[in-house]
Enzyme design. Structure first.
Site, short mmCIF file in Angstrom:
data_model
loop_
_atom_site.label_atom_id
_atom_site.label_comp_id
_atom_site.label_asym_id
_atom_site.label_seq_id
_atom_site.Cartn_x
_atom_site.Cartn_y
_atom_site.Cartn_z
N LYS A 17 0.83 -1.19 0.00
CA LYS A 17 0.00 0.00 0.00
C LYS A 17 0.87 1.26 0.00
CE LYS A 17 -3.11 -2.56 2.97
NZ LYS A 17 -3.27 -2.88 4.41
N GLY A 18 2.14 1.05 0.44
CA GLY A 18 3.02 2.19 0.69
C GLY A 18 3.23 3.11 -0.49
N GLU A 44 7.69 2.77 -5.90
CA GLU A 44 7.77 2.23 -4.55
C GLU A 44 7.88 3.35 -3.52
OE1 GLU A 44 7.45 0.31 -2.24
OE2 GLU A 44 8.32 -1.67 -2.49
N ASP A 45 7.53 3.03 -2.30
CA ASP A 45 7.70 4.03 -1.24
C ASP A 45 9.15 4.11 -0.78
OD1 ASP A 45 7.67 1.46 -0.13
OD2 ASP A 45 6.12 1.89 1.35
N ASP A 85 14.78 -0.47 1.09
CA ASP A 85 15.45 -0.66 2.37
C ASP A 85 16.52 -1.73 2.19
OD1 ASP A 85 15.75 -0.33 5.17
OD2 ASP A 85 14.33 -1.93 5.59
N LYS A 144 17.15 4.01 1.59
CA LYS A 144 18.04 3.91 2.76
C LYS A 144 19.25 3.09 2.33
CE LYS A 144 14.53 3.19 6.28
NZ LYS A 144 14.13 2.27 7.35
N PHE A 161 13.59 4.45 11.07
CA PHE A 161 12.28 3.97 10.62
C PHE A 161 11.36 5.17 10.40
CE2 PHE A 161 8.17 1.91 10.65
CZ PHE A 161 8.44 0.82 9.84
N ASP A 211 3.94 3.11 6.70
CA ASP A 211 3.20 2.86 7.93
C ASP A 211 4.08 2.30 9.03
OD1 ASP A 211 3.47 0.23 6.57
OD2 ASP A 211 2.31 -0.46 8.29
N ARG A 228 0.10 6.26 7.56
CA ARG A 228 0.27 6.37 6.11
C ARG A 228 -0.22 7.73 5.60
NH1 ARG A 228 1.44 1.28 3.99
NH2 ARG A 228 0.49 -0.49 5.04
P1 IMP Z 1 13.01 -4.14 1.67
O1 IMP Z 1 12.58 -5.40 1.04
O2 IMP Z 1 13.79 -4.36 2.93
O3 IMP Z 1 13.73 -3.19 0.73
O4 IMP Z 1 11.71 -3.43 2.23
C1 IMP Z 1 10.86 -2.75 1.45
C2 IMP Z 1 9.56 -2.50 2.16
O5 IMP Z 1 9.70 -2.47 3.59
C3 IMP Z 1 9.05 -1.14 1.79
O6 IMP Z 1 8.30 -1.19 0.62
C4 IMP Z 1 8.23 -0.76 3.01
O7 IMP Z 1 6.93 -1.26 2.89
C5 IMP Z 1 8.92 -1.44 4.16
N1 IMP Z 1 9.83 -0.49 4.88
C6 IMP Z 1 11.16 -0.46 4.84
N2 IMP Z 1 11.66 0.54 5.59
C7 IMP Z 1 10.59 1.17 6.12
C8 IMP Z 1 10.43 2.32 6.99
O8 IMP Z 1 11.38 3.00 7.42
N3 IMP Z 1 9.16 2.66 7.31
C9 IMP Z 1 8.07 1.96 6.85
N4 IMP Z 1 8.17 0.90 6.03
C10 IMP Z 1 9.41 0.50 5.68
MG MG Z 2 6.29 -1.04 0.27
#
Ligand code: IMP
Ligand code: MG
Length: 176
Positions: free
Chosen positions: A41-42, A97-98, A101, A129, A150, A157, A163
């Site tokens: 949803k992000g 994407e939001d 990470d 990040k 975070f 969220d 959100r």
């Molecule tokens: P990744 O697979 O670790 O890159 O994570 C990606 C997903 O984790 C993002 O699309 C977010 O939904 C969630 N996410 C990662 N970091 C944060 C944060 O700081 N706040 C909220 N959601 C996060």
């Molecule tokens: Mg996401």
């Protein structure tokens, strides 16, 4: 324990950056139609704001993946919860994407989408990040690089809350 939100990126700054990305995307996709894919949803708040600022023809689709439980750490498990409605074969696809990470979600997703034969496939993220990266991901458009904290707001969220904040904030927990 109570939570506080510290503003990291105020609304005006986020909006101005989205405007700039919208202009860049419009230049890069001149003469073509861009097919935006929102990762729910992000990514939804960012994608809507971005789409409003793109001047070439736009179509949109949505998908949902789950990579997190209720907490703040990636489990490295990516599940498709909702797939796209339409095929992406021969389309100029831009995934929105939001946040990137660890990169696990996106690398999995991009690989899967690539196998469906889009004409082109690029990635746009509001936040990045870089310090947290575990899996390499090529990001074509980045709103902001942020430190390893975070964040919530603008689609992001914490346990499904925050959100709707119109800015990006860091969630801080008080022992009380
Ligand atoms: P990744 O697979 O670790 O890159 O994570 C990606 C997903 O984790 C993002 O699309 C977010 O939904 C969630 N996410 C990662 N970091 C944060 C944060 O700081 N706040 C909220 N959601 C996060
Ligand atoms: Mg996401």
């Amino acid at each position: 324990m109570s939570e506080r939100i510290r503003v990291l990126l105020p609304e005006e700054e986020v909006d101005a950056r989205i405007q700039a990305i919208g202009e860049q995307v419009s230049r890069d996709y001149a003469g073509r139609q861009v097919h935006l894919i929102c990762v729910l949803k992000g990514g939804s708040f960012f994608m809507c704001e971005l789409a409003k600022r793109i001047t070439v023809p736009v179509s949109m689709d949505f998908m949902a993946v789950s990579s997190y439980g209720g907490g703040t750490e990636s489990k490295g498990v990516v599940k498709i919860v909702k797939d796209l409605d339409e095929p992406i074969k021969d389309k100029d696809v831009l995934v929105v994407e939001d946040i990137v990470d660890s990169g696990r979600t996106l690398s999995y997703l991009l690989e899967m989408l690539k196998n469906r034969g889009p004409k082109s496939l690029h990635l746009c993220t509001l936040l990045d990040k870089p310090d947290r990266r575990v899996v390499d991901v090529d990001v074509d458009y980045t709103g902001f690089q942020i430190p390893d904290e975070f964040v919530v707001g603008y689609g992001l969220d914490y346990d499904q809350r925050y959100r709707n904040l119109p800015y990006i904030g860091v969630i801080e927990f008080d022992q009380d």
